[in-house]
Design a protein around this motif. Sequence first.
Motif, PDB file in Angstrom:
ATOM      1  N   ARG B 182      22.277  85.877 -34.869  1.00  0.00           N
ATOM      2  CA  ARG B 182      21.400  86.282 -35.981  1.00  0.00           C
ATOM      3  C   ARG B 182      19.958  86.381 -35.499  1.00  0.00           C
ATOM      4  O   ARG B 182      19.238  87.312 -35.842  1.00  0.00           O
ATOM      5  CB  ARG B 182      21.488  85.269 -37.124  1.00  0.00           C
ATOM      6  CG  ARG B 182      22.667  85.485 -38.043  1.00  0.00           C
ATOM      7  CD  ARG B 182      22.429  84.840 -39.402  1.00  0.00           C
ATOM      8  NE  ARG B 182      22.219  83.402 -39.327  1.00  0.00           N
ATOM      9  CZ  ARG B 182      23.171  82.520 -39.155  1.00  0.00           C
ATOM     10  NH1 ARG B 182      24.409  82.924 -39.011  1.00  0.00           N
ATOM     11  NH2 ARG B 182      22.915  81.230 -39.116  1.00  0.00           N
ATOM     12  N   ARG B 185      19.309  89.425 -33.548  1.00  0.00           N
ATOM     13  CA  ARG B 185      19.243  90.633 -34.365  1.00  0.00           C
ATOM     14  C   ARG B 185      17.943  90.723 -35.147  1.00  0.00           C
ATOM     15  O   ARG B 185      17.694  91.710 -35.810  1.00  0.00           O
ATOM     16  CB  ARG B 185      20.408  90.658 -35.344  1.00  0.00           C
ATOM     17  CG  ARG B 185      21.654  91.289 -34.753  1.00  0.00           C
ATOM     18  CD  ARG B 185      22.551  91.778 -35.870  1.00  0.00           C
ATOM     19  NE  ARG B 185      22.695  90.765 -36.908  1.00  0.00           N
ATOM     20  CZ  ARG B 185      23.619  89.827 -36.880  1.00  0.00           C
ATOM     21  NH1 ARG B 185      24.443  89.767 -35.882  1.00  0.00           N
ATOM     22  NH2 ARG B 185      23.719  88.962 -37.855  1.00  0.00           N
ATOM     23  N   PRO B 189      17.670  87.317 -42.929  1.00  0.00           N
ATOM     24  CA  PRO B 189      18.318  88.359 -43.719  1.00  0.00           C
ATOM     25  C   PRO B 189      17.425  88.792 -44.882  1.00  0.00           C
ATOM     26  O   PRO B 189      16.592  88.010 -45.339  1.00  0.00           O
ATOM     27  CB  PRO B 189      19.592  87.671 -44.225  1.00  0.00           C
ATOM     28  CG  PRO B 189      19.300  86.207 -44.176  1.00  0.00           C
ATOM     29  CD  PRO B 189      18.310  86.006 -43.068  1.00  0.00           C
ATOM     30  N   GLU B 253      24.829  74.350 -42.758  1.00  0.00           N
ATOM     31  CA  GLU B 253      23.673  75.210 -42.524  1.00  0.00           C
ATOM     32  C   GLU B 253      22.554  74.752 -43.465  1.00  0.00           C
ATOM     33  O   GLU B 253      22.780  74.598 -44.660  1.00  0.00           O
ATOM     34  CB  GLU B 253      24.021  76.672 -42.838  1.00  0.00           C
ATOM     35  CG  GLU B 253      25.105  77.263 -41.957  1.00  0.00           C
ATOM     36  CD  GLU B 253      24.549  77.887 -40.687  1.00  0.00           C
ATOM     37  OE1 GLU B 253      23.359  78.256 -40.688  1.00  0.00           O
ATOM     38  OE2 GLU B 253      25.287  77.980 -39.697  1.00  0.00           O
TER      39      GLU B 253
END
Lengths: 309, 608
Positions: B182, B185, B189, B253
């Motif tokens: 993640r 990238r 989000p 998480e």
Amino acid sequence: MTAVTEDQALDAAKSGALVPAVVPAPRPAPRDPAAVLARHAVTEAGSPDGPVLLLSHGFGTGQDAWRRLVPHFPDHRVVLFDHLGSGRSDLSAFDHERHGRLGGYAEDVLDICAALDLRDVTLVGHSVSAMVAVLAAAADPGRFAGLVLLAPSPRYVDDPETGYTGGFSLEDIHELLESLDSNYYAWSAAMAPVVMGNPDAPELAAELERGFVGTHPDAARTFARTLFLTDTRAVLPRVDVPALVLQCRHDALAPLEVGDAVAASLPQGDLVRLEATGHCPHVSAPDETAAAIRAHLARRAAARPTGAA
Amino acid sequence: MTSPGGDAERLLWQRSPCAHLVLDATAATILDANDTFTGWSGHRREDVVGTPLSALLPVGDRILWTTSALPKLEVTGRVEEVVVQLVGADRQRLAALLTAHRVEDEKGEAYVAVALFSATERRRYEEDLLAARRRAEASEARRARAEAGLQHLVHHDALTDLANRPGLLAALHTALAGHGARQLRGGVPAAGRATTPAVVFIDLDGFKAVNDSTGHAGGDELLVEVAARLKAAVRAGALVARLAGDEFVVLDEVTGPEEAAGLAQRLLAALAVPIVIRGVEVVVSASAGIAVAGDEDPAALVAAPAAAADALLQHADAAMYRAKASGRSGWEVHDPAARDDTADRLRLLEQLRHAVNDGQLRLHYQPRFDLADGRMAGVEALVRWAHPVRGLLAPGEFINVAEESGLIRELGAWVLEEAVAQAARWQDQGVDLQVSVNLSARQLADPGLRDWVTTALARRGVPASRLVLEITETALMSDPVTAMTTLTAFKALGATVAVDDFGTGYASLAYLRRFPVDELKIDRSFVAGMTEDAGDRAIVASCIHLAGAMGLVSVAEGVETEAQRDALIALGCDLAQGYHYGRPVPADELVLPRARGLLGNVAQLAAS
């Protein structure tokens, strides 16, 4: 593997209870948006900056069924996709458990919206997908500007208890599953060119040269059982976005009174009866269908409190 | 619209070997039917013309025709070999293959031509084929379920059904690799929270007391209850694992250390409620340590999440020990910023200097056993630091600082002195035990070491044969010439020399043969994997054989299970130490081999 759960579902249905549709829980944004788009074979047409029209096909077809309607919306950003198990979707992503619930398909639609970050979406759902659209809008109303429900039915099986006529009996659904079995090899053969085609360059094939790809037989049983044995009626009053209900004459799947009931149950339902006959007006009468949708969008825009043109 | 073509064509059409229908352009209504159709179906032409085709299909086929075949026909102009049944005039169902094409007549008007082939045989074959296919799928599904069940067993603890250590590691590796991916990238989000994997390490404080007072069954009940409470206290996506004994780990998480601390508080609160075990109300407090994945290199996380996973668990474990030391029922967060801070290291060094002088160092002794007769053969002396704030620290927490600063000499001297003193005390009690002491590379290079050891032994009256000097393979190879000199001197003195962590340092056999070495201690990492991993087992086997071939004693470190012990016996290993036999404990807690009947208790103590 489908056979086991299917019989259980049918047994449960025989005892009188269809499966009530469940509105999906709020979903986290997909971790890999590109994967979502790939597995649903998402394509776009029209104007990239136009208002979003998301087309959700019904059982038995894939996004190919929209071919005749799409050219009528050159000023919209038209987003098409295949439900898992249909069209050019990734069959391996079809989950017999998750897609054994109507909400599972609505989750997929929400994932696609999130993957493309679509806002103010007008979601057009045909046939079973009309109820998928209803569930998606109930789960995340903020995402949608409105719904267009083509030939919808919230429950296909008659319900003598409430005097509801869906048009079918449980025996009929049994027959449908048998018919699916009979067509297994024919449907498999129809999928074969897709498997052997060039998956790396699907865009190279001209739109009309591509085959018409329907639902894969391995997914069809679960898909059919799910949509024909689910009861979505209770969700309709919870959908508080403008919703156009388009109804055809002589629809073999959705009798007139079903369309009436759907529109009446939706808080912002807008019923329009088409001249078109049959179950697929977007295929058989794309001009009339597009005109009805455009007229509704115009009414919707006019009715908006603040000028959001 | 009646029929295609002129008279001749019409005659051919009527007498065609195939049943034909003509439908309107939308394929809905029947406009015409040929003689073959009427003969085959029994329907009269006038009865079907003007009616919908779907009226001739049973309901299942009607639905499929409507939802699938018809749209395809309308969009593409044709469908081929649709499998249908046609309801005949006598209500019999006739199996058929239906092919339909949209065509235009000479006036340009569209209609749909339908051909129906009788397909009774084919339909029967296909039904058999499909039934066989479904059976195969069902059996495949059973196999898959069995496999999933097996996977579950491998990754779960049988007592609590929580994830076990391999299950936790698998999940942690996935979580860390996903976290790294993640970040690569571009991180956050668009919608939703930016989260990071975190582990909470939980150790029960009162567990041993429960085990002692209610027996193992009571202890098991407690663990099952604790597992249930932890599971109920975490989010749906979190993983609860039981590592060993009374150690639990929660993986989740989180948005940051604050959220992780909230989680730890929730978990401890859930455990603080009294539990009734066999009619006895037990209050189990616990300590928790938190570690949140931080600034690891994302690419490294993706490529090799295992190292990061180990580090994360170690940090959480260390934080848990700090919590335990600072008072029961607390939690501590591992602070990644403080760890490599130079100032912190200096402070630690300063504290350690005081610790050596102020008597904060302790020796714990871990027994080693003779695999051939099961007797305790000796002990390894392991240094601990009773830190006034952080609690009892293992060497991993401070040895590096000592090595780097040179303080290791004073520390090493204290260890040797204390170990020899303890050997003397045991000797006075009539217990003959070999005591192993670890030497660092710096000590090895100290020219005064030999004389110093000689003096210590002489002063206490302990024979040199009681002393085993352990030197790591890496230290041995860092300065082989000096090592050779020192070890030869010890050997001449009569002490035993052991190579520690053997297998990790790439010592060449040529060197090993020349060194005056008596023992090879096989590194715990190979022993840990030997019952699962064929490669580890092969390494352990060759170490043992190597030792045998060179006339050395082989010692397995880190033996934790009966299976490992049995495997080592089968391979002919000489000595073993590890939690299976006993953890390192203070001298006065060690069960001594003097009273032989008590020997079994050592193993029992270790298991509790």
